[in-house]
Write a protein that holds these residues in place. Sequence first.
Motif, PDB file in Angstrom:
ATOM      1  N   SER A 434       0.815  -1.210   0.000  1.00 23.45           N
ATOM      2  CA  SER A 434       0.000   0.000   0.000  1.00 23.45           C
ATOM      3  C   SER A 434       0.848   1.260   0.000  1.00 23.45           C
ATOM      4  O   SER A 434       0.384   2.332  -0.398  1.00 23.45           O
ATOM      5  CB  SER A 434      -0.941   0.007   1.212  1.00 23.45           C
ATOM      6  OG  SER A 434      -0.192  -0.095   2.415  1.00 23.45           O
ATOM      7  N   SER A 435       2.109   1.160   0.443  1.00 18.15           N
ATOM      8  CA  SER A 435       3.009   2.311   0.464  1.00 18.15           C
ATOM      9  C   SER A 435       4.438   1.814   0.580  1.00 18.15           C
ATOM     10  O   SER A 435       4.688   0.659   0.922  1.00 18.15           O
ATOM     11  CB  SER A 435       2.681   3.248   1.636  1.00 18.15           C
ATOM     12  OG  SER A 435       2.857   2.578   2.877  1.00 18.15           O
ATOM     13  N   GLY A 436       5.380   2.718   0.278  1.00 11.80           N
ATOM     14  CA  GLY A 436       6.785   2.379   0.452  1.00 11.80           C
ATOM     15  C   GLY A 436       7.386   1.534  -0.646  1.00 11.80           C
ATOM     16  O   GLY A 436       8.489   1.003  -0.488  1.00 11.80           O
ATOM     17  N   GLY A 437       6.706   1.412  -1.788  1.00  8.05           N
ATOM     18  CA  GLY A 437       7.242   0.607  -2.878  1.00  8.05           C
ATOM     19  C   GLY A 437       8.302   1.349  -3.677  1.00  8.05           C
ATOM     20  O   GLY A 437       8.390   2.578  -3.631  1.00  8.05           O
ATOM     21  N   ASN A 438       9.107   0.613  -4.423  1.00  8.46           N
ATOM     22  CA  ASN A 438      10.102   1.230  -5.298  1.00  8.46           C
ATOM     23  C   ASN A 438       9.615   1.313  -6.744  1.00  8.46           C
ATOM     24  O   ASN A 438      10.326   1.811  -7.613  1.00  8.46           O
ATOM     25  CB  ASN A 438      11.424   0.459  -5.253  1.00  8.46           C
ATOM     26  CG  ASN A 438      11.289  -0.987  -5.693  1.00  8.46           C
ATOM     27  OD1 ASN A 438      10.555  -1.756  -5.085  1.00  8.46           O
ATOM     28  ND2 ASN A 438      12.021  -1.384  -6.738  1.00  8.46           N
ATOM     29  N   TYR A 439       8.373   0.853  -7.003  1.00  7.35           N
ATOM     30  CA  TYR A 439       7.800   0.934  -8.351  1.00  7.35           C
ATOM     31  C   TYR A 439       6.295   1.080  -8.228  1.00  7.35           C
ATOM     32  O   TYR A 439       5.650   0.433  -7.388  1.00  7.35           O
ATOM     33  CB  TYR A 439       8.135  -0.324  -9.159  1.00  7.35           C
ATOM     34  CG  TYR A 439       7.420  -0.419 -10.485  1.00  7.35           C
ATOM     35  CD1 TYR A 439       7.674   0.493 -11.504  1.00  7.35           C
ATOM     36  CD2 TYR A 439       6.479  -1.414 -10.725  1.00  7.35           C
ATOM     37  CE1 TYR A 439       7.007   0.418 -12.719  1.00  7.35           C
ATOM     38  CE2 TYR A 439       5.814  -1.503 -11.948  1.00  7.35           C
ATOM     39  CZ  TYR A 439       6.086  -0.579 -12.933  1.00  7.35           C
ATOM     40  OH  TYR A 439       5.426  -0.653 -14.140  1.00  7.35           O
ATOM     41  N   THR A 440       5.710   1.941  -9.058  1.00  8.19           N
ATOM     42  CA  THR A 440       4.262   2.117  -9.128  1.00  8.19           C
ATOM     43  C   THR A 440       3.818   1.819 -10.548  1.00  8.19           C
ATOM     44  O   THR A 440       4.319   2.413 -11.499  1.00  8.19           O
ATOM     45  CB  THR A 440       3.854   3.548  -8.748  1.00  8.19           C
ATOM     46  OG1 THR A 440       4.338   3.842  -7.431  1.00  8.19           O
ATOM     47  CG2 THR A 440       2.343   3.697  -8.771  1.00  8.19           C
ATOM     48  N   GLN A 445      -0.764   0.799  -8.401  1.00 11.62           N
ATOM     49  CA  GLN A 445      -0.347  -0.175  -7.392  1.00 11.62           C
ATOM     50  C   GLN A 445       1.152  -0.067  -7.150  1.00 11.62           C
ATOM     51  O   GLN A 445       1.940  -0.094  -8.090  1.00 11.62           O
ATOM     52  CB  GLN A 445      -0.695  -1.599  -7.850  1.00 11.62           C
ATOM     53  CG  GLN A 445      -0.178  -2.702  -6.943  1.00 11.62           C
ATOM     54  CD  GLN A 445      -0.797  -2.660  -5.566  1.00 11.62           C
ATOM     55  OE1 GLN A 445      -2.015  -2.756  -5.435  1.00 11.62           O
ATOM     56  NE2 GLN A 445       0.021  -2.504  -4.538  1.00 11.62           N
ATOM     57  N   GLN A 446       1.541   0.048  -5.900  1.00 13.36           N
ATOM     58  CA  GLN A 446       2.961   0.088  -5.548  1.00 13.36           C
ATOM     59  C   GLN A 446       3.489  -1.327  -5.319  1.00 13.36           C
ATOM     60  O   GLN A 446       2.765  -2.209  -4.859  1.00 13.36           O
ATOM     61  CB  GLN A 446       3.190   0.934  -4.293  1.00 13.36           C
ATOM     62  CG  GLN A 446       2.900   2.407  -4.476  1.00 13.36           C
ATOM     63  CD  GLN A 446       3.386   3.234  -3.303  1.00 13.36           C
ATOM     64  OE1 GLN A 446       4.456   2.986  -2.748  1.00 13.36           O
ATOM     65  NE2 GLN A 446       2.604   4.234  -2.925  1.00 13.36           N
ATOM     66  N   TRP A 447       4.767  -1.486  -5.618  1.00 14.55           N
ATOM     67  CA  TRP A 447       5.423  -2.785  -5.465  1.00 14.55           C
ATOM     68  C   TRP A 447       6.782  -2.604  -4.795  1.00 14.55           C
ATOM     69  O   TRP A 447       7.523  -1.681  -5.134  1.00 14.55           O
ATOM     70  CB  TRP A 447       5.658  -3.441  -6.835  1.00 14.55           C
ATOM     71  CG  TRP A 447       4.409  -3.722  -7.608  1.00 14.55           C
ATOM     72  CD1 TRP A 447       3.666  -2.825  -8.330  1.00 14.55           C
ATOM     73  CD2 TRP A 447       3.747  -4.979  -7.734  1.00 14.55           C
ATOM     74  NE1 TRP A 447       2.584  -3.448  -8.906  1.00 14.55           N
ATOM     75  CE2 TRP A 447       2.609  -4.767  -8.558  1.00 14.55           C
ATOM     76  CE3 TRP A 447       4.004  -6.261  -7.248  1.00 14.55           C
ATOM     77  CZ2 TRP A 447       1.737  -5.794  -8.884  1.00 14.55           C
ATOM     78  CZ3 TRP A 447       3.136  -7.287  -7.581  1.00 14.55           C
ATOM     79  CH2 TRP A 447       2.022  -7.051  -8.389  1.00 14.55           C
ATOM     80  N   GLY A 498       7.972  -8.070  11.136  1.00 18.11           N
ATOM     81  CA  GLY A 498       6.649  -8.644  10.930  1.00 18.11           C
ATOM     82  C   GLY A 498       5.570  -7.673  10.522  1.00 18.11           C
ATOM     83  O   GLY A 498       4.439  -8.090  10.224  1.00 18.11           O
ATOM     84  N   SER A 499       5.892  -6.375  10.479  1.00 19.81           N
ATOM     85  CA  SER A 499       4.914  -5.384  10.022  1.00 19.81           C
ATOM     86  C   SER A 499       4.939  -5.186   8.516  1.00 19.81           C
ATOM     87  O   SER A 499       4.137  -4.427   7.982  1.00 19.81           O
ATOM     88  CB  SER A 499       5.154  -4.039  10.723  1.00 19.81           C
ATOM     89  OG  SER A 499       6.392  -3.481  10.306  1.00 19.81           O
ATOM     90  N   THR A 500       5.876  -5.842   7.827  1.00 20.05           N
ATOM     91  CA  THR A 500       5.982  -5.692   6.373  1.00 20.05           C
ATOM     92  C   THR A 500       5.344  -6.891   5.677  1.00 20.05           C
ATOM     93  O   THR A 500       5.540  -8.044   6.077  1.00 20.05           O
ATOM     94  CB  THR A 500       7.450  -5.562   5.924  1.00 20.05           C
ATOM     95  OG1 THR A 500       8.199  -6.676   6.419  1.00 20.05           O
ATOM     96  CG2 THR A 500       8.050  -4.280   6.464  1.00 20.05           C
TER      97      THR A 500
END
Length: 602
Positions: A434-440, A445-447, A498-500
């Motif tokens: 949902s956030s913190g991805g390095n690609y959108t 959608q973030q990944w 464990g939060s990721t």
Amino acid sequence: MEPITREEYYLAKIAGTYEGNTPEPVTIEEYYLATMAGDYSGNTPQPVTRLQYYMAKVAGVWGGSIPAPVTRLEYYWAAIASGEGKVFPPVTREEHFLVLVADAYSVVLTVVTGNPALLENSKGNRGLESLTLYGKSTQVSTTGAQLLPFEVGEKREGLEVFKDGIAISGARKNDIYAVGRSGMGNESSYDDFPLLASGEYYIYSDSASVNLFVVAFRNGINITLGGSMKGVATKIKVMDGDKFRIFLRLEEDFNGKVKAMISKTQPTASNYEPYTGGKPSPSQEYPQEIESVGQDGEIEVKTLGANLFDASTALKTQIDAGLLHINDSGEVVLNGTFGTNNRNFYITLKPGVYCLTGGAIWHIIASKDSVFDRILTIDEETTYHCYISNGTYNEVVSNPMINAGSTALPYEPYKPAQTLIIPTPNGLSGIPVSSGGNYTDADGQQWVCDEVDFKKGVYVQRVATETPKAKWKNFEETADVPNRYCISGALVNRYRDGSTKCLISHGIYANWGIAPGWALNSTTFYYHPKEDVTKEEAKEQILGFINSANPLTFLGQLETPIEKPLTTEQLATYKALRTYSPTTTVANDAEAGMSVGYAKMK
């Protein structure tokens, strides 16, 4: 050409062919050149000479008009100031450097994303400014809505069940049973099916050629509860004590894939899901494979022009028969009689949006027979049956074309594909977040995902796939969360906490495993079953998952990304790729995410 003079060092830096230091500016012209090169940002002198006015304009320190060019140098600087890039053929060293500067100022560096990536107004015969591929991993998830019990992987004569539908091959009036067997009036032909408890249901088949029927044996008689015919859903009512015959009936000879469902909610082709026992998945009973792009070992990237229709390949049968040929301009020239036996050809397209043009001669069968002039939106790789209109043609020139996107581009002949092969021995993986991805991606959608960055020359691994070892250091129930088990020392990789989010073949991620589910934390994983179990039962379950035909698998975010340099050969092949003018298409065969930087003409 290597710079020698002070001016040449400035010009080379401006053109992007030199990255070192430039001299401290002394003359008025050098102050302008240093400003253009990005090596000076202070005050600049006012222009005095004609040439200085051109240079000040390019440097952005003069907003007024400039004189009409007279000398060769003035024509070069006028072209640079206007961004046109059209100059005399160079003669002197200075002019050779000015050609490079004019080229640099005639384009704007642009980055586009998607697969295929459409590079519009691309300057021809230039290398790509950047190319990055991004990993993606997918996993079937179901709600349990599907109650038609055809299991994925099931095979029998004329039937094979896939996650995206049921492949059927058979003759007209052939019946394929999911529950029960043939014999309308015999109670022995009907079976109990507890998932169809008393209540109302929808039955659905998306094919007009394959109907779905539900027949009940109730109070000593058989009753046809309903049939989905001609691709239309039908509502049925089930009563306590019913036994069933549930089957697909072929209304004509058929060879294809069908999406058929029984569900409490209105089913359609778009909300189809495979059968998982009427319960959500992935789960312990119905694990789901985690699939990553490039998991077959390599990804192929092709650089083409705007026209994706390779007539010399698609129409090879007709070319070999002398019915048509490709002329020197790349156009298709028809010269023969076409009929049912020699008109057909096939094209395969990857997921995406495409615009087909070519006129009434060219036909494609996509949901229905249609001329080429149309837009196609494709969700999965599809091979289409196409044909040339019946008739006799005498040197008729035609221009069939397929281009990426929803807008028809001007015709251009097919241009040879340039190929880059990227080895991916472990696939190119990615986790949707949902956030913190390095690609959108194009859908927003973030990944968090692996990437192959050719501009930087590195492969970056951000996620890893792993099956835990069947031996561990500790296996304990957590004190703060009952029925949650912490298993340490069974993993090789070190993961984020464990939060990721992670993906799991046998269940779903839950934050730290507090709710029923799974989580990763460094070399530890958490298992929280839905039903209360003892420590020994939990151990037995985990060992069963690990040693099953579909072993327990995690896809998790690495604690520290791993960078590896790309090979000299890979980088050399990448640097050899060249754009086409006016349009370049870059596509990969694995549905990987992609961003492409290029020189776009102003």
